[in-house]
Design a protein around this motif. Structure first.
Motif, PDB file in Angstrom:
ATOM      1  N   PRO A  54      34.883  23.005  27.349  1.00 30.38           N
ATOM      2  CA  PRO A  54      34.291  24.319  27.644  1.00 30.38           C
ATOM      3  C   PRO A  54      35.370  25.345  27.981  1.00 30.38           C
ATOM      4  O   PRO A  54      36.376  25.029  28.621  1.00 30.38           O
ATOM      5  CB  PRO A  54      33.389  24.037  28.846  1.00 30.38           C
ATOM      6  CG  PRO A  54      33.946  22.800  29.458  1.00 30.38           C
ATOM      7  CD  PRO A  54      34.524  21.994  28.342  1.00 30.38           C
ATOM      8  N   VAL A  55      35.150  26.548  27.490  1.00 33.95           N
ATOM      9  CA  VAL A  55      36.078  27.649  27.753  1.00 33.95           C
ATOM     10  C   VAL A  55      35.573  28.422  28.963  1.00 33.95           C
ATOM     11  O   VAL A  55      34.418  28.856  29.004  1.00 33.95           O
ATOM     12  CB  VAL A  55      36.177  28.584  26.519  1.00 33.95           C
ATOM     13  CG1 VAL A  55      37.100  29.753  26.829  1.00 33.95           C
ATOM     14  CG2 VAL A  55      36.669  27.799  25.313  1.00 33.95           C
ATOM     15  N   THR A  56      36.425  28.567  29.945  1.00 30.24           N
ATOM     16  CA  THR A  56      36.033  29.324  31.129  1.00 30.24           C
ATOM     17  C   THR A  56      36.291  30.804  30.892  1.00 30.24           C
ATOM     18  O   THR A  56      37.136  31.194  30.096  1.00 30.24           O
ATOM     19  CB  THR A  56      36.815  28.868  32.360  1.00 30.24           C
ATOM     20  OG1 THR A  56      38.230  29.018  32.103  1.00 30.24           O
ATOM     21  CG2 THR A  56      36.524  27.411  32.673  1.00 30.24           C
ATOM     22  N   GLY A  57      35.584  31.619  31.583  1.00 27.89           N
ATOM     23  CA  GLY A  57      35.739  33.061  31.433  1.00 27.89           C
ATOM     24  C   GLY A  57      34.395  33.724  31.520  1.00 27.89           C
ATOM     25  O   GLY A  57      33.359  33.088  31.367  1.00 27.89           O
ATOM     26  N   ALA A  58      34.408  34.992  31.764  1.00 22.80           N
ATOM     27  CA  ALA A  58      33.159  35.722  31.921  1.00 22.80           C
ATOM     28  C   ALA A  58      33.329  37.128  31.375  1.00 22.80           C
ATOM     29  O   ALA A  58      34.438  37.673  31.315  1.00 22.80           O
ATOM     30  CB  ALA A  58      32.747  35.768  33.392  1.00 22.80           C
ATOM     31  N   TYR A  59      32.228  37.682  30.961  1.00 23.44           N
ATOM     32  CA  TYR A  59      32.190  39.066  30.503  1.00 23.44           C
ATOM     33  C   TYR A  59      32.610  39.982  31.663  1.00 23.44           C
ATOM     34  O   TYR A  59      32.259  39.725  32.809  1.00 23.44           O
ATOM     35  CB  TYR A  59      30.753  39.377  30.056  1.00 23.44           C
ATOM     36  CG  TYR A  59      30.498  40.822  29.676  1.00 23.44           C
ATOM     37  CD1 TYR A  59      30.752  41.253  28.390  1.00 23.44           C
ATOM     38  CD2 TYR A  59      30.013  41.727  30.619  1.00 23.44           C
ATOM     39  CE1 TYR A  59      30.514  42.586  28.051  1.00 23.44           C
ATOM     40  CE2 TYR A  59      29.791  43.043  30.286  1.00 23.44           C
ATOM     41  CZ  TYR A  59      30.038  43.481  28.997  1.00 23.44           C
ATOM     42  OH  TYR A  59      29.818  44.785  28.656  1.00 23.44           O
TER      43      TYR A  59
END
Length: 333
Positions: free
Chosen positions: A5-10
């Motif tokens: 899974p790729v972490t990060g957020a808009y």
């Protein structure tokens, strides 16, 4: 393949950045369809006409041997690496024992010799099953209204040898008899054919999508059904067992049939066994896309390319499709 899974957020993560232009979409595309991924099924007939249109498969003809040779040259030039040959023979040559399948001067051996003489560098895949040759339409020998598995294997062994010795490169048993891969492999080895390739229709389901194919090979009436040897469409683990057995018995590659309704099977087989896994976009799939396109309900080219790319996405090494020639022409452009 393990998904990380790729972490990060808009707004720092914006997946649409990789879709905003054609060049970047092409650059990050995960799967690419090539002409070399396609295998072209061709129906060869023994009539005295060059081409015989198949009513249930719009745009597909049964071909004479000379026309088949012409199309083999065209396929080679388009980058298609292999043809799959299927026979349509005169009804008067169909008997309950399928004896015409063993004829060294039959339509498929003759076609193999002619193609290899003219286009030696194209691969030939030949179907090993009795249904195009029997008067009852079954893939095996019908004795007392039941398919006799072991008697059928004896016929399939001889059919496979006849076809390989006529120039076929890949023997493709599609009959779903138990033990036939091992028996064919042993017989070919005993005859010195150690390099013969076997593509097993290892997971072939009793499907409603075969109707136009039966028309194409001239099976007018099927006595009963094929559910005692083709697989239950509800089963997936059984498909893996069938594939495992065929690999153990000597198959070099395996087939899942039909195609689009069974992409989950394609994925499981390819991911589990790591062997070349092929899929057949069968006649019913072809006919549905054609019919919907003719009514303006689908964009024909987009629908075809999308469906074939789905096979690649599922893990298919190659795809048998009646769209092969048209798609190869488009891809070459």
């Amino acid at each position: 393949m393990t998904f990380v899974p790729v972490t990060g957020a808009y707004p720092f993560a914006r997946p649409r950045r990789l879709r905003q232009n054609g060049w970047i979409r092409d650059l990050v595309q995960e799967h690419t369809l090539l002409a070399s991924d396609l295998i072209w099924p061709i129906f060869v007939h023994d009539r005295d006409i060059a081409r015989d249109p198949i009513g249930s498969l719009k745009g597909i003809d049964r071909l004479s041997i000379s026309e088949t040779v012409k199309e083999a040259k065209a396929a080679r030039d388009l980058g298609i690496k292999a043809l799959a040959l299927f026979p349509h023979i005169d009804e008067r040559k169909r008997f309950s024992d399928g004896r015409a399948a063993l004829d060294r001067q039959g339509i498929i051996p003759l076609a193999c010799r002619a193609i290899k003489a003219a286009v030696p560098d194209i691969g030939l895949i030949v179907d090993v099953a009795l249904d195009p040759y029997t008067d009852h339409g079954h893939d095996g020998l019908l004795i007392n209204d039941k398919i006799d598995n072991d008697a059928t294997i004896d016929a399939l062994i001889e059919q496979a040898a006849v076809q390989y010795e006529a120039g076929a490169d890949i023997i493709a048993p599609s009959d779903m008899m138990d033990g036939r891969i091992g028996a064919i492999r042993q017989a070919l080895e005993a005859r010195g054919h150690k390099d013969a390739l076997i593509m097993s229709y290892a997971a072939k389901f009793a499907s409603a999508f075969y109707g136009p194919y039966r028309d194409a090979i001239g099976v007018k009436a099927l006595k009963g059904d094929k559910k005692t040897y083709q697989m239950n469409s509800a089963n997936t683990d059984e498909a893996l067992r069938e594939v495992a057995l065929d690999i153990q018995e000597g198959a070099d590659m395996v087939m899942v049939k039909p195609g689009l309704p069974y992409l989950d099977i394609v994925w499981r087989v390819a991911d589990t066994f790591k062997v070349p896994t092929f899929a057949y976009q069968v006649s019913g799939e072809y006919a549905m896309i054609k019919a919907a396109s003719d009514q303006g309900l689908l964009d024909h080219e987009r629908a075809v390319l999308e469906s074939l790319t789905a096979f690649k996405r599922a893990g298919a090494s190659g795809i048998l499709t009646y769209f092969a020639k048209d798609v190869a022409e488009k891809l070459n452009k």
